[in-house]
Design an enzyme around this catalytic site. Sequence first.
Site, PDB file in Angstrom:
ATOM      1  N   TRP A 102       0.719  -1.365   0.067  1.00  0.00           N
ATOM      2  CA  TRP A 102       0.151   0.196   0.189  1.00  0.00           C
ATOM      3  C   TRP A 102       0.959   1.244   0.011  1.00  0.00           C
ATOM      4  CZ3 TRP A 102      -4.257  -0.317  -2.168  1.00  0.00           C
ATOM      5  CH2 TRP A 102      -5.447  -1.531  -1.898  1.00  0.00           C
ATOM      6  N   ASP A 182      -1.698   6.510   6.441  1.00  0.00           N
ATOM      7  CA  ASP A 182      -2.815   5.703   5.968  1.00  0.00           C
ATOM      8  C   ASP A 182      -3.276   4.519   7.211  1.00  0.00           C
ATOM      9  OD1 ASP A 182      -4.360   3.787   4.743  1.00  0.00           O
ATOM     10  OD2 ASP A 182      -3.263   3.522   2.995  1.00  0.00           O
ATOM     11  N   LYS A 206     -12.748  -1.591   5.826  1.00  0.00           N
ATOM     12  CA  LYS A 206     -11.752  -2.523   6.521  1.00  0.00           C
ATOM     13  C   LYS A 206     -12.447  -2.833   8.020  1.00  0.00           C
ATOM     14  CE  LYS A 206      -9.527  -2.507   2.838  1.00  0.00           C
ATOM     15  NZ  LYS A 206      -8.095  -1.961   2.621  1.00  0.00           N
TER      16      LYS A 206
END
Length: 370
Positions: A102, A182, A206
């Site tokens: 990511w 993040d 999530k």
Amino acid sequence: MTRVFNFSAGPAALPEEVLSQAAAEMLDWHGSGMSVMEMSHRGKEFTSIIEQALADVRELMQVPAGYQVLFMQGGGLGENAIVPLNLLGRNNKVDIVETGSWSAKSRAEAARYGDLHLAASGLRAEAKQGKYTSIPAVADWRVRSDAAYLHICGNETIDGVEFFDFPDMAALGAPDVPLVVDVSSHILSRPLDVSKCGLLFGGAQKNIGPAGLTLVIVRDDLLDQAHALCPSAFNYKLVAANGSMYNTPPTYSIYIAGLVFQWLKRQGGVAAMAERNAAKASLLYDALDQSELYITHVEHACRSRMNVPFFLRDESLNEAFLAGAKARGLLQLKGHKSVGGMRASLYNAMPLAGVQALVDYLKEFEKSHG
Ligand SMILES: *Cc1c(COP(=O)(O)O)cnc(C)c1O
């Protein structure tokens, strides 16, 4: 009705209590005669829903004064562009630490907007399995003291690498550089120190609620640095000035997220979740560590409590493993396609009983195939 144990990395399992409540309120929310989906976002009913949800984020995450909480759209990947568009208006230097797939994506996107500098990387390019297994020692990071911000990914959902402490920018020799994190896949899983960050962002799907909602927490002094071409609907200052209603927000996702926040408060908040999540993760990691069949690669100190990638030493057993798991109601255990193997995601809504069922299955499968 049968509910499975859903180990998906996202969109992921939600608390059953929340889904039942949403079902009960689907046709008529609190006597309004409407579903939340059908309401004007400017009406008093929805205004009460969004205000409560914003206040609950502040309370749950102990957001200090001087920060805005924003509900946006665009997801984690959208923020990879929205963050540089908002922060690189005056100074286009962006630093990043790469600890997994990511942050690698964030790096590639930020490089389209700014002068990108890789402050540190955990990539083991030559490794066949486990390309990212550690966080480079903070003492070795090279952060430019005049960067507009430093980006890290708090929890690498694909690789299973998690920061348990956010770095101290002063100790990095960059006291004025805001830290951008993040937090898509570990937000609300345990206390996170917002005061160490200039900005945190995360997609909801999530560990919060349905896809479509993106949460941003941003320090006030960062609201004034947008690039001239930043789209208005993604401009933090405009979104903040309009109470997250500059344009139509993802109303139903906000409503469900709000129910999750209330559920979290009833569970004892993020401190209680942290204890539970630590217990769930150690139950699974201990079982993996004790086995001869399964292997994990991530260094112990940064093993994610949310996403646990693991491999079968004999990969020809992968299909049999997944089929047996499915037969026991243990779903979505296949690893991300870029990594292979298996991955179990243990977000807040995964009960200890689900992890116990997985551990029992791991042992049983090893006995019959080991
Ligand atoms: C899932 C995820 C993203 C991407 O989110 P989208 O909503 O699909 O854009 C970004 N960062 C992390 C850490 C993630 O887990």
